[in-house]
Design an enzyme around this catalytic site. Structure first.
Site, PDB file in Angstrom:
ATOM      1  N   ASP A 292      16.055   0.565 -47.749  1.00 24.72           N
ATOM      2  CA  ASP A 292      16.341  -0.799 -48.182  1.00 24.72           C
ATOM      3  C   ASP A 292      17.291  -1.511 -47.227  1.00 24.72           C
ATOM      4  O   ASP A 292      17.194  -2.725 -47.030  1.00 24.72           O
ATOM      5  CB  ASP A 292      16.940  -0.785 -49.595  1.00 24.72           C
ATOM      6  CG  ASP A 292      15.869  -0.561 -50.655  1.00 24.72           C
ATOM      7  OD1 ASP A 292      14.672  -0.590 -50.316  1.00 24.72           O
ATOM      8  OD2 ASP A 292      16.236  -0.360 -51.822  1.00 24.72           O
TER       9      ASP A 292
ATOM     10  N   ASN B 158      25.481  -4.594 -57.897  1.00 22.43           N
ATOM     11  CA  ASN B 158      25.591  -5.170 -59.239  1.00 22.43           C
ATOM     12  C   ASN B 158      25.466  -4.116 -60.326  1.00 22.43           C
ATOM     13  O   ASN B 158      26.214  -4.133 -61.315  1.00 22.43           O
ATOM     14  CB  ASN B 158      24.525  -6.249 -59.422  1.00 22.43           C
ATOM     15  CG  ASN B 158      24.368  -6.691 -60.852  1.00 22.43           C
ATOM     16  OD1 ASN B 158      25.157  -7.465 -61.382  1.00 22.43           O
ATOM     17  ND2 ASN B 158      23.329  -6.203 -61.510  1.00 22.43           N
TER      18      ASN B 158
ATOM     19  N   ASN C  39      20.196  -9.570 -51.317  1.00 21.74           N
ATOM     20  CA  ASN C  39      20.716  -8.727 -52.392  1.00 21.74           C
ATOM     21  C   ASN C  39      21.931  -9.337 -53.083  1.00 21.74           C
ATOM     22  O   ASN C  39      21.884  -9.629 -54.267  1.00 21.74           O
ATOM     23  CB  ASN C  39      21.073  -7.339 -51.865  1.00 21.74           C
ATOM     24  CG  ASN C  39      19.973  -6.322 -52.100  1.00 21.74           C
ATOM     25  OD1 ASN C  39      18.887  -6.661 -52.557  1.00 21.74           O
ATOM     26  ND2 ASN C  39      20.241  -5.070 -51.787  1.00 21.74           N
ATOM     27  N   GLU C  40      23.025  -9.501 -52.338  1.00 20.37           N
ATOM     28  CA  GLU C  40      24.230 -10.005 -52.972  1.00 20.37           C
ATOM     29  C   GLU C  40      25.227 -10.591 -51.992  1.00 20.37           C
ATOM     30  O   GLU C  40      25.201 -10.303 -50.795  1.00 20.37           O
ATOM     31  CB  GLU C  40      24.932  -8.908 -53.792  1.00 20.37           C
ATOM     32  CG  GLU C  40      25.633  -7.837 -52.980  1.00 20.37           C
ATOM     33  CD  GLU C  40      24.763  -6.669 -52.627  1.00 20.37           C
ATOM     34  OE1 GLU C  40      24.813  -6.258 -51.439  1.00 20.37           O
ATOM     35  OE2 GLU C  40      24.022  -6.163 -53.487  1.00 20.37           O
TER      36      GLU C  40
END
Length: 270
Positions: A45, A167, A125-126
Site C-alpha cells: 500500500d 485512523n 489516506n490521511e
C-alpha cells in the site's frame, strides 16, 4: 496503450518490473511517464501512495492498478503470478476485459500561514498535524461553527481509503471507500475542565469542511500519507473532500469487506 510502473524497490518487486516490461512490450504497450493510461504499483500500500503522489497531476486521465508484494494490500488486486493475465486484460477490448473504473474520494488540505500564504495539498489516506515542541492546542470548527478546543498529540483527518490505516489504530470507524466523506480522529486527546473534546471520531459528508486553528506556538509536524514536513506560524488548516478523485482499474471483483476480513480477522470462524 501507455503505462508506467512504480515499484517498492526490493528484489522481488524489481524482478516483477522487468517481467512486466517484457510482457507489455510483447503486447505493444508503451512506457510513458508523462501520459500513462495505467499507473501500475508493484509493492504494498505504501507503494501505491507513492504512485498517487508521483502522478498527482494525472488523476483525470490515469487509472491505478496494484500488484501485491507487500504485507497488507488494500490497494492491490493482483498477485505476482498473475502479471500475464493482467496485461492481457489491460489490452483487451472493454467488454472482453470487463474493465470497471471505480473512483474513490481524496482529502484536500489548505494550510494558511501567518504571512497570508496558502498551500494546498491532497492525500489518498490521511492528513495529520502534531505538535513537535509541545502538545497540540487547537480550535476545531465544523462548517465555520466552533465545535471544540483540542489539546493532545494531534489530529488525524482520513479518507475512507485511509480509514483502515492510522485512523483505525486511533479507534476510528472503517468506511467503504466509495463513500464521499472524511473522518476526524483524535490522537491522544487530553480532557479536563479546560479542554473538552468529543472523544470519538467524527464523519463529515461531502460539502462539509472542518477548520483547525492552532493556538499553541512552536513547530508542527504535518504528514500527508507517507510524506512529512515541519511547519511553523500556521494560522489555519481547512480539510474537506476534494473535487478530484482517484480512479482504480478493476478487471475482476474484489469486495472491500473481504479485504477487511482477510487483513484483520482471517478465515477461521471457529
Amino acid at each position: 496503450m501507455n503505462y508506467f510502473v512504480v515499484n517498492r524497490g526490493d528484489e522481488e518487486s524489481c524482478k516483477l518490473v522487468k517481467e512486466f516490461h517484457l510482457l507489455a512490450a510483447a503486447h505493444g504497450m508503451t512506457e510513458s511517464r508523462c501520459e500513462p493510461n495505467f499507473v501500475v504499483s508493484i509493492g504494498g500500500d505504501g507503494t501505491m501512495l507513492q504512485a498517487f503522489h508521483q502522478f498527482r497531476g494525472n488523476l483525470a486521465t490515469a487509472s491505478f492498478v496494484g500488484i501485491h508484494t507487500g504485507h497488507l494490500g488494500f490497494f492491490a488486486d493482483w498477485m505476482p503470478g498473475e502479471i500475464s493475465q493482467l496485461i492481457t486484460l489491460m489490452n483487451a477490448p472493454p467488454q472482453a476485459s470487463k474493465l470497471r473504473l471505480v473512483t474513490y474520494p481524496l482529502v484536500e488540505v489548505e494550510v494558511v500561514k501567518a504571512a497570508g500564504e496558502a498551500h494546498s495539498f491532497m492525500a489518498l489516506n490521511e492528513f495529520t498535524i502534531k505538535g513537535i515542541d509541545s502538545t497540540l492546542v487547537a480550535q476545531l470548527n465544523i462548517n465555520d461553527e466552533p465545535f471544540e478546543t483540542f489539546r493532545g498529540d494531534g489530529i488525524c483527518i482520513s479518507t475512507p481509503c485511509g480509514s483502515t490505516a492510522y485512523n483505525k489504530s486511533l479507534g476510528g470507524a472503517i468506511l467503504h471507500p466509495s463513500l464521499e466523506a472524511l473522518q476526524i480522529a483524535e490522537i491522544s486527546s487530553i480532557n479536563n475542565r479546560v479542554y473538552r473534546t468529543l472523544g470519538s471520531s467524527m464523519i463529515l459528508p461531502k460539502h462539509h469542511h472542518c477548520d483547525i486553528y492552532p493556538k499553541s506556538e512552536g513547530r508542527f509536524l504535518i504528514t500527508l500519507d507517507h510524506l512529512s514536513f515541519q511547519e511553523n506560524q500556521v494560522t489555519s488548516i481547512r480539510c474537506q473532500v476534494s473535487k478530484e478523485t482517484i480512479r482504480f482499474a478493476r478487471f475482476r471483483p474484489f469486495p472491500f469487506w473481504s479485504r477487511v476480513r482477510e487483513a484483520f480477522i482471517g478465515h477461521d470462524f471457529n
